[in-house]
Design a protein around this motif. Sequence first.
Motif, mmCIF file in Angstrom:
data_model
loop_
_atom_site.group_PDB
_atom_site.id
_atom_site.type_symbol
_atom_site.label_atom_id
_atom_site.label_comp_id
_atom_site.label_asym_id
_atom_site.label_seq_id
_atom_site.Cartn_x
_atom_site.Cartn_y
_atom_site.Cartn_z
ATOM 1 N N THR A 15 68.047 50.254 38.853
ATOM 2 C CA THR A 15 67.410 49.278 39.739
ATOM 3 C C THR A 15 67.365 49.714 41.201
ATOM 4 O OG1 THR A 15 67.998 47.462 38.266
ATOM 5 C CG2 THR A 15 67.489 46.890 40.541
ATOM 6 N N PRO A 16 68.496 50.118 41.825
ATOM 7 C CA PRO A 16 68.414 50.520 43.239
ATOM 8 C C PRO A 16 67.478 51.706 43.477
ATOM 9 C CG PRO A 16 70.687 50.106 42.599
ATOM 10 C CD PRO A 16 69.892 50.121 41.330
ATOM 11 N N ASN A 17 67.473 52.687 42.576
ATOM 12 C CA ASN A 17 66.609 53.849 42.752
ATOM 13 C C ASN A 17 65.136 53.487 42.612
ATOM 14 O OD1 ASN A 17 68.647 55.694 43.261
ATOM 15 N ND2 ASN A 17 68.916 56.202 41.109
ATOM 16 N N ILE A 18 64.830 52.595 41.664
ATOM 17 C CA ILE A 18 63.446 52.159 41.500
ATOM 18 C C ILE A 18 62.962 51.455 42.758
ATOM 19 C CG2 ILE A 18 61.943 50.567 40.238
ATOM 20 C CD1 ILE A 18 63.601 51.213 37.742
ATOM 21 N N LEU A 19 63.794 50.580 43.309
ATOM 22 C CA LEU A 19 63.442 49.887 44.540
ATOM 23 C C LEU A 19 63.291 50.871 45.689
ATOM 24 C CD1 LEU A 19 62.984 47.327 46.169
ATOM 25 C CD2 LEU A 19 65.469 47.077 46.369
ATOM 26 N N GLN A 20 64.204 51.832 45.787
ATOM 27 C CA GLN A 20 64.159 52.824 46.867
ATOM 28 C C GLN A 20 62.877 53.645 46.810
ATOM 29 O OE1 GLN A 20 67.811 55.052 47.892
ATOM 30 N NE2 GLN A 20 66.632 56.909 47.517
ATOM 31 N N GLN A 21 62.493 54.093 45.633
ATOM 32 C CA GLN A 21 61.273 54.894 45.494
ATOM 33 C C GLN A 21 60.040 54.081 45.871
ATOM 34 O OE1 GLN A 21 61.267 56.397 41.484
ATOM 35 N NE2 GLN A 21 63.206 57.472 41.732
ATOM 36 N N GLY A 22 60.004 52.824 45.417
ATOM 37 C CA GLY A 22 58.860 51.986 45.737
ATOM 38 C C GLY A 22 58.720 51.729 47.226
ATOM 39 N N LEU A 23 59.848 51.499 47.902
ATOM 40 C CA LEU A 23 59.813 51.239 49.344
ATOM 41 C C LEU A 23 59.492 52.505 50.128
ATOM 42 C CD1 LEU A 23 62.898 48.870 49.795
ATOM 43 C CD2 LEU A 23 60.484 48.249 49.678
ATOM 44 N N ASN A 24 60.129 53.615 49.769
ATOM 45 C CA ASN A 24 59.954 54.841 50.550
ATOM 46 C C ASN A 24 58.513 55.322 50.556
ATOM 47 O OD1 ASN A 24 62.612 54.933 51.278
ATOM 48 N ND2 ASN A 24 63.185 56.570 49.869
ATOM 49 N N GLY A 25 57.835 55.221 49.407
ATOM 50 C CA GLY A 25 56.453 55.673 49.360
ATOM 51 C C GLY A 25 55.575 54.926 50.330
ATOM 52 N N ARG A 26 55.766 53.620 50.407
ATOM 53 C CA ARG A 26 54.957 52.799 51.306
ATOM 54 C C ARG A 26 55.393 52.952 52.763
ATOM 55 N NH1 ARG A 26 50.333 50.977 52.952
ATOM 56 N NH2 ARG A 26 50.295 48.795 53.652
ATOM 57 N N VAL A 27 56.698 52.963 52.983
ATOM 58 C CA VAL A 27 57.211 53.040 54.349
ATOM 59 C C VAL A 27 56.850 54.373 54.990
ATOM 60 C CG1 VAL A 27 59.318 53.154 55.726
ATOM 61 C CG2 VAL A 27 59.048 51.382 53.989
ATOM 62 N N ALA A 28 56.919 55.473 54.245
ATOM 63 C CA ALA A 28 56.574 56.786 54.800
ATOM 64 C C ALA A 28 55.140 56.799 55.313
ATOM 65 C CB ALA A 28 56.780 57.869 53.742
ATOM 66 N N GLN A 29 54.226 56.153 54.580
ATOM 67 C CA GLN A 29 52.836 56.073 55.036
ATOM 68 C C GLN A 29 52.729 55.288 56.338
ATOM 69 O OE1 GLN A 29 50.812 54.249 51.749
ATOM 70 N NE2 GLN A 29 50.607 56.161 50.589
ATOM 71 N N LEU A 30 53.409 54.163 56.384
ATOM 72 C CA LEU A 30 53.335 53.309 57.568
ATOM 73 C C LEU A 30 53.933 53.996 58.789
ATOM 74 C CD1 LEU A 30 54.357 50.016 55.767
ATOM 75 C CD2 LEU A 30 52.112 50.535 56.720
ATOM 76 N N VAL A 31 55.039 54.688 58.592
ATOM 77 C CA VAL A 31 55.674 55.400 59.697
ATOM 78 C C VAL A 31 54.737 56.472 60.245
ATOM 79 C CG1 VAL A 31 57.551 56.987 60.283
ATOM 80 C CG2 VAL A 31 58.039 54.916 58.983
#
Length: 332
Positions: free
Chosen positions: A62-78
């Motif tokens: 669960t934590p890794n799935i959430l981390q991957q989902g957030l990082n992909g989107r956040v990296a684009q926004l950053v």
Amino acid sequence: MRSILSIAILLAAGSAQADWTPRVISDQFVTTLNYGGGALSYREDASKGGPVWQAVSELMKTPNILQQGLNGRVAQLVSQNGATFLSGTVSGNAQVTIRPDASGVAYISLSGLNYQVRNRYSGRKLGVINYSCTNTLTLSNMVLTAQYGTADGSMAAGKAGMTATTSSSTDCDSNLSWILPVVGDVLISKAEGKIDSAIQSGVQASLAQVKDALLYKPGQNLLSGLNKLVPADKVVSLPDGRTFPVGRYVQDNFRYLLGNSQITLRLGNYLQVQPVNQDPGMYSNAASELLSLNLSSPAFALGLKVNEEQALSWSWNSQCDPRHPETVCQEP
């Protein structure tokens, strides 16, 4: 001279890296069921990849799935805001609550996790001053919520949400420190404001995917996992001398449990025993709680825990300094 030599020996011993190192003799998953005042425990070899291991390993992702989902989107926004994404880490122990509703839907919430993002801003100011700033953004006390249909476990569109406590800090190199009173508020606060609001939007967009993979992905939902945790042959002895076929009940009443059970689930951590400095003895045991689950419906209530238990043997690692393998520390 002798005093100086003694001090040198003590200092060398204090910096030595020799220690007692564990070796795993056995590694088992121990499941304990509680029903109607009775209890039942059974074991599974963790190295065999059995049904309990399969259920636990899916949930522990669960934590890794959430981390991957957030990082992909956040990296684009950053990147869109002129910064460089360095890392994004989800930490903590997930806690899940599922509450069914008579209308045929269930509400699910995920809490207990934090998300920390590190980004770097760099550039030139006033034509001559180079700056490099690292921003750390933390989303703590995250609560993710969603809604799904109890008939098939499908996620309801537009029914996902998230709340969190947001904090942000920025560290800059020495070249910029003296000018911060002049331009710091404009430069750093503006960047932080853009990133913070964008991350909030990104979390909302990625939540449905995270929830899909959390528990109710087809074929991998919690109640399918419950069938693995509570096999059909498990029978609990009750205090009045009767027995109850708890495993068979779970399998035969799957649809009823899916639509009528309130469930609380807490995830722990895999057991990781580290070397120690003090003599632990030749053998020892260690344990860690992996999963704790309570299920309650009008007709049925069940408590379940899964612990990882290891039997260990200990040996003295006499290597003092990895840089000089020839050095040896005597066992105390």
